[in-house]
Design a protein around this motif. Structure first.
Motif, PDB file in Angstrom:
ATOM      1  N   ILE B  35       0.845  -1.204   0.000  1.00 59.03           N
ATOM      2  CA  ILE B  35       0.000   0.000   0.000  1.00 59.03           C
ATOM      3  C   ILE B  35       0.873   1.243   0.000  1.00 59.03           C
ATOM      4  O   ILE B  35       0.580   2.225  -0.686  1.00 59.03           O
ATOM      5  CB  ILE B  35      -0.926  -0.028   1.239  1.00 59.03           C
ATOM      6  N   PHE B  36       1.970   1.166   0.762  1.00 62.93           N
ATOM      7  CA  PHE B  36       2.906   2.300   0.821  1.00 62.93           C
ATOM      8  C   PHE B  36       3.376   2.651  -0.594  1.00 62.93           C
ATOM      9  O   PHE B  36       3.383   3.816  -0.998  1.00 62.93           O
ATOM     10  CB  PHE B  36       4.098   1.914   1.702  1.00 62.93           C
ATOM     11  N   SER B  37       3.734   1.623  -1.368  1.00 65.14           N
ATOM     12  CA  SER B  37       4.206   1.869  -2.732  1.00 65.14           C
ATOM     13  C   SER B  37       3.106   2.466  -3.590  1.00 65.14           C
ATOM     14  O   SER B  37       3.351   3.355  -4.402  1.00 65.14           O
ATOM     15  CB  SER B  37       4.668   0.561  -3.366  1.00 65.14           C
ATOM     16  N   LEU B  38       1.894   1.975  -3.421  1.00 64.07           N
ATOM     17  CA  LEU B  38       0.787   2.464  -4.237  1.00 64.07           C
ATOM     18  C   LEU B  38       0.568   3.953  -3.974  1.00 64.07           C
ATOM     19  O   LEU B  38       0.369   4.739  -4.907  1.00 64.07           O
ATOM     20  CB  LEU B  38      -0.482   1.674  -3.908  1.00 64.07           C
ATOM     21  N   ILE B  39       0.628   4.324  -2.695  1.00 61.99           N
ATOM     22  CA  ILE B  39       0.415   5.739  -2.384  1.00 61.99           C
ATOM     23  C   ILE B  39       1.594   6.586  -2.867  1.00 61.99           C
ATOM     24  O   ILE B  39       1.409   7.688  -3.368  1.00 61.99           O
ATOM     25  CB  ILE B  39       0.166   5.910  -0.873  1.00 61.99           C
ATOM     26  N   SER B  40       2.838   6.022  -2.748  1.00 64.23           N
ATOM     27  CA  SER B  40       3.986   6.742  -3.306  1.00 64.23           C
ATOM     28  C   SER B  40       3.773   6.971  -4.791  1.00 64.23           C
ATOM     29  O   SER B  40       4.061   8.057  -5.310  1.00 64.23           O
ATOM     30  CB  SER B  40       5.279   5.957  -3.135  1.00 64.23           C
ATOM     31  N   ALA B  41       3.278   5.940  -5.479  1.00 66.98           N
ATOM     32  CA  ALA B  41       3.053   6.082  -6.920  1.00 66.98           C
ATOM     33  C   ALA B  41       2.074   7.221  -7.181  1.00 66.98           C
ATOM     34  O   ALA B  41       2.285   8.037  -8.083  1.00 66.98           O
ATOM     35  CB  ALA B  41       2.529   4.768  -7.491  1.00 66.98           C
ATOM     36  N   THR B  42       1.018   7.295  -6.376  1.00 64.13           N
ATOM     37  CA  THR B  42       0.052   8.393  -6.536  1.00 64.13           C
ATOM     38  C   THR B  42       0.741   9.735  -6.337  1.00 64.13           C
ATOM     39  O   THR B  42       0.517  10.686  -7.090  1.00 64.13           O
ATOM     40  CB  THR B  42      -1.072   8.241  -5.506  1.00 64.13           C
ATOM     41  N   LEU B  43       1.593   9.769  -5.315  1.00 63.59           N
ATOM     42  CA  LEU B  43       2.301  11.010  -5.025  1.00 63.59           C
ATOM     43  C   LEU B  43       3.193  11.414  -6.203  1.00 63.59           C
ATOM     44  O   LEU B  43       3.303  12.593  -6.545  1.00 63.59           O
ATOM     45  CB  LEU B  43       3.142  10.810  -3.762  1.00 63.59           C
ATOM     46  N   PHE B  44       3.834  10.416  -6.841  1.00 63.36           N
ATOM     47  CA  PHE B  44       4.671  10.717  -8.006  1.00 63.36           C
ATOM     48  C   PHE B  44       3.830  11.292  -9.130  1.00 63.36           C
ATOM     49  O   PHE B  44       4.270  12.178  -9.864  1.00 63.36           O
ATOM     50  CB  PHE B  44       5.404   9.456  -8.487  1.00 63.36           C
ATOM     51  N   VAL B  45       2.597  10.798  -9.293  1.00 58.82           N
ATOM     52  CA  VAL B  45       1.724  11.344 -10.332  1.00 58.82           C
ATOM     53  C   VAL B  45       1.428  12.810 -10.028  1.00 58.82           C
ATOM     54  O   VAL B  45       1.482  13.671 -10.907  1.00 58.82           O
ATOM     55  CB  VAL B  45       0.424  10.523 -10.433  1.00 58.82           C
ATOM     56  N   VAL B  46       1.148  13.088  -8.742  1.00 59.26           N
ATOM     57  CA  VAL B  46       0.869  14.470  -8.349  1.00 59.26           C
ATOM     58  C   VAL B  46       2.073  15.359  -8.664  1.00 59.26           C
ATOM     59  O   VAL B  46       1.935  16.503  -9.073  1.00 59.26           O
ATOM     60  CB  VAL B  46       0.516  14.530  -6.844  1.00 59.26           C
TER      61      VAL B  46
END
Lengths: 502, 353
Positions: B35-46
């Motif tokens: 989940i941590f990675s998934l949220i990091s990925a979202t943050l990278f999109v932002v």
């Protein structure tokens, strides 16, 4: 054409022969390809060393893009020196590896082994030649990752935990380096080392002193230094080293002990002089005040621990930590003489540790183990191997007419020139301790008798003994005709220091 | 609005990281990492780094979670608390490390500031203004990675190659002359028993593989390139393996072929550089590849991206295969042992009693 591109071919040839080894798939073919690649690199490195001595710094624009837009290869004398050490050791180790690897590594892994050896080799060379701080990290990753595999590829199961520990600490070191480079990039906007050095001395945009006086750059330096200390195995960050050298296959121990820590020391010099030279890191951080005491304590403790080792390879590993301490002392002095002594000791230590580990590898080939009590009298039945071992051991102690004496003497002179009497006394004490541990090995191998009823032992195969003897004679050669090496390291040190001068 | 999203995502990251540290159950820690990675990925999109987000989503959330779970399946997932003394030392080191990081940020230019050295240095201007004209490639990340700093990318490909060879050398299966006897329970892959999973995932696999090919070919114009394509392709294959079992997957793409592909990708990349030298340019100077330098650049970038894609896809698939096969052998040997034990107990009931 080859001369023009030599600086890139020296790295890229072994890098691309590595996948070729995997495609070839068979151990013997892979060995042949690897040997050819390493010898070509050695030839190119000698050519480059000659040219650097004549023409000064060599440059190469990768992809044809001028730095700092593109990546630059930039070979100065210190780089060329370490490059020559790495390729020379590689050229000696590869012929040796054929028989030794067959004895110590499962056959279906041979092609992968040679691929990893070439990758490690190429990665180490990439570090010596690059002029780009991030490219250095990439090369560091290639060599480190390959090293973890090389250490654990043999049959000794204990190597797995040693390699795992090394992987954890090595990754911490590499990450620290990366954080440091990231911080520097934030403050300079470039990754090219020379460009970085230039911008660090410029005024900050807000007009508050030069860039290198910012907290960010100081933190960056701290990360870079500690990260590199981990890779050098400077006391007290040495804990990964003994088991790695002790349980790795003989060829790997010999290659790594002679090259890996030397290249890591070059990284330290790049950080201190090439990147941050004009900003004088020795003033910004208490580096000299921490490095010299750590190094001297490390040299004493490691020599002391080495005396109590019951395993020859572990004993030599602890001695490596002590020797790295000597090199760190020279750098920590921050004088030209100290730096030159460190560089000279780098060459000589590569030769003597290479000799010793190769000689132990010959014994492993015949006896199959490295515990001292199992080796009683073995040296008497393997005369050539024990000759090499004795020569390497004398050099390690620093007996006159051997390579070890020349560099230790240079180091002592540099220390005394700064009138650090206590440091000089402690170096001598540590040398006395080395007499004890080297003497112990020679005593067990030559003076003790073989246990009654033990099977007779033959000398190791010619292709293992010959490279070992070549390096062993190197100990004498660099001990007697020492002027050339001393002169090259003096010039290299002078160049590094001159970069610092405003 | 943007700030609110940032803060919410960062708070999520913090709480998940804390939970992962506190939990004593490695299984939940593994899921939390995912989940941590998934949220990091979202943050990278932002942060407009879509390329990085793709890799993080595929590798961090998908591949590495599966690798951790496979490892836990063969080692167990409970941890015993460590002695307090070592915890104090670890805590002290972490505090010093964190303090140094914070100290380092004190003089750092604020995020996105136009006065930051990263933006004022001439090379930033070169990359954003000269490069699109010089290269004729709208996505300015691709020429930066593939050409200006193409040698770093060659190095990174070599790192991936080393990882693949390393896993093969350490836990890769030797080609057995006498294969282990097949046990009935393992003939069918685990998830194949669950109809819903099977039906849904089966339909997902072709689009994933196709998308990987799109990302591979479209790197010039949109986010993507060899690395992203490689990991997406490999995660499609991983899904197949999870559904139908590793033996089945190994029969479709054989490990020997993968091993050669790993080497081939790196050779393609390096080969381009050697061809450049033969054409009279510097190593990796793609402009020598065609009469028009810009065409040469395009050919060069497409070819090396293909090399990267092949190596990355083959390495990640190899790693997953090796881990899965390792676990399979482990479980099967254990089952066989148990069964032999049961047989022995049945034939001699007296000794059991």
């Amino acid at each position: 054409m080859i001369a023009e591109h030599a600086i890139i071919l020296v790295v890229v040839l072994p890098l691309l022969v590595a996948p070729l080894c995997v495609l070839l798939g068979r151990g013997t073919l892979a060995w042949g390809a690897a040997t050819l690649a390493v010898w070509s690199s050695f030839g190119l490195a000698l050519h480059l060393l000659g040219r650097v001595l004549e023409e000064g710094v060599l440059r190469y624009q990768l992809g044809g893009w001028a730095p700092p837009v593109g990546i630059e290869y930039r070979l100065d004398l210190a780089g060329a020196l370490v490059m020559t050490i790495v390729t020379a050791i590689g050229a000696v180790v590869l012929p040796y590896s054929f028989a030794s690897v067959r004895r110590e590594i499962d056959e279906h892994r041979h092609a992968w082994f040679y691929a990893c050896l070439l990758l490690c080799f190429a990665g180490l060379l990439g570090i010596t030649v690059t002029g780009d701080a991030f490219n250095l990290f990439v090369s560091l990753e290639i060599s480190s990752l390959a090293t973890y595999v090389l250490v654990s590829i043999g049959r000794d199961r204990r190597a797995l935990t040693a390699a795992f520990r090394y992987l954890l600490l090595g990754t911490v070191g590499a990450t620290f380096y990366l954080i440091g480079v990231g911080f520097l990039y934030q403050m300079t906007g470039t990754l090219n080392m020379e460009d970085m050095a230039r911008i660090l001395t410029e005024a900050r945009p807000d007009g508050l002193g030069p860039v290198h006086s910012t907290k960010t750059v100081r933190a960056a330096l701290a990360f870079l230094t500690v990260g590199t200390f981990l890779k050098i195995a400077l006391f007290p960050l040495h804990v990964w080293l003994p088991n790695v050298y002790a349980y790795a296959p003989s060829v790997v121990s010999a290659f790594l002990s002679a090259t890996a820590t030397k290249v890591a020391i070059l990284v330290l010099l790049r950080v201190f002089y090439t990147v941050d030279g004009k900003a004088t890191p020795f003033d910004a951080l208490p580096i000299a005040d921490t490095m010299v005491p750590l190094a001297i304590v490390g040299a004493l403790v490691a020599s002391f621990v080495a005396i109590y080792q019951r395993d020859v390879k572990r004993l030599l590993a602890y001695s490596s930590i002590a020797q790295v301490g000597y090199m760190a002392i020279g750098i920590g002095l921050a004088t030209q003489a100290g730096l030159a002594a460190s560089l000279l000791h780098m060459i000589n230590h590569a030769i003597m540790k290479g000799t010793l580990f190769l000689a132990v590898g010959c014994i492993v080939y015949r006896v199959g183990q490295t515990r001292l009590e199992g080796l009683r009298g073995v040296g008497r039945e393997m005369p050539l191997t024990s000759t090499a071992l004795v020569l390497g051991g004398l050099s390690l102690i620093g007996v006159p007419l051997t390579a070890g004496f020349v560099s230790k003497w240079a180091l002592l002179q540099a220390v005394l020139a700064d009138s650090h009497w206590i440091v000089a006394a402690l170096i001598l004490l540590s040398s006395l301790l080395s007499i004890l541990y080297v003497g112990q090995v020679i005593h067990v191998l030559l003076l003790r008798k073989r246990p009654p009823g033990a099977a007779p032992i033959q000398e190791a195969p010619l292709w293992m003994v010959l490279p070992t003897l070549v390096l062993a004679i190197g100990n004498l050669w660099f001990g007697i005709a020492s002027d050339q090496a001393a002169e090259v390291s003096r010039q290299a040190a002078e160049f590094l220091i001159r970069e610092v001068a405003p | 609005m943007g700030v609110a999203i940032d803060i919410i995502l960062l708070l999520f990251l913090l709480s998940i990281a804390f939970a992962a540290c506190v939990t004593r159950n490695l299984f939940s820690a593994a899921m939390l990492f995912g989940i941590f990675s998934l949220i990091s990925a979202t943050l990278f999109v932002v942060l407009d780094a879509v390329d990085v987000a793709m890799t993080e989503a595929a590798v961090g959330t998908g591949v590495s979670t599966i690798l951790i779970l496979i490892t836990l399946a063969s080692t167990g997932y409970r941890v015993s608390p460590r002695p307090a003394g070592r915890q104090v030392l670890a805590l002290a080191v972490s505090v010093v490390l964190g303090a140094t990081m914070v100290y380092g940020t004190l003089d750092m230019p604020s995020l996105g500031s136009p006065d930051a050295p990263v933006h004022t240095h001439p090379i930033a201007q070169y990359y954003t203004e000269v490069s699109p004209v010089e290269m004729g490639i709208p996505n300015m990340v691709t020429p930066l990675l593939a050409s200006y700093r193409g040698y770093d990318t060659l190095g990174e490909t070599a790192v991936v190659f080393t990882a693949g060879i390393g896993v093969l050398a350490l836990i890769g299966r030797r080609r057995r002359k006498d294969p282990l006897p097949i046990v009935e329970e393992f003939r069918e892959g685990g998830a194949n028993r669950h109809r819903v999973l099977r039906v849904i995932s089966k339909q997902l696999i072709p689009p994933i593989l196709l998308y990987a090919c799109y990302v591979q070919a479209h790197g010039d114009f949109g986010p993507g390139g060899g690395f992203q394509a490689g990991v997406i392709f490999a995660s499609g294959l991983m899904l197949f393996m999870l559904l139908f079992g590793v033996e089945h997957a190994r029969r479709i793409i054989r490990p020997v072929v993968l091993e050669k592909l790993i080497a081939l990708g790196l050779l393609i990349y390096g080969g381009v550089g050697l061809v450049n030298i033969l054409q009279g340019g510097a190593f990796l100077d793609y402009r020598t590849l065609a009469h028009d330098p810009q065409h040469g650049l395009h050919y060069g970038i497409l070819t090396i991206e293909l090399g990267v894609g092949i190596t990355v896809a083959a390495v990640i698939t190899t790693i997953i295969y090796s881990f899965a096969s390792h676990l399979r052998d482990h479980v099967m040997q254990r089952t066989l042992r148990l069964r032999q034990g049961a047989d022995a107990a049945q034939t001699s009931p007296e000794s059991g009693a």
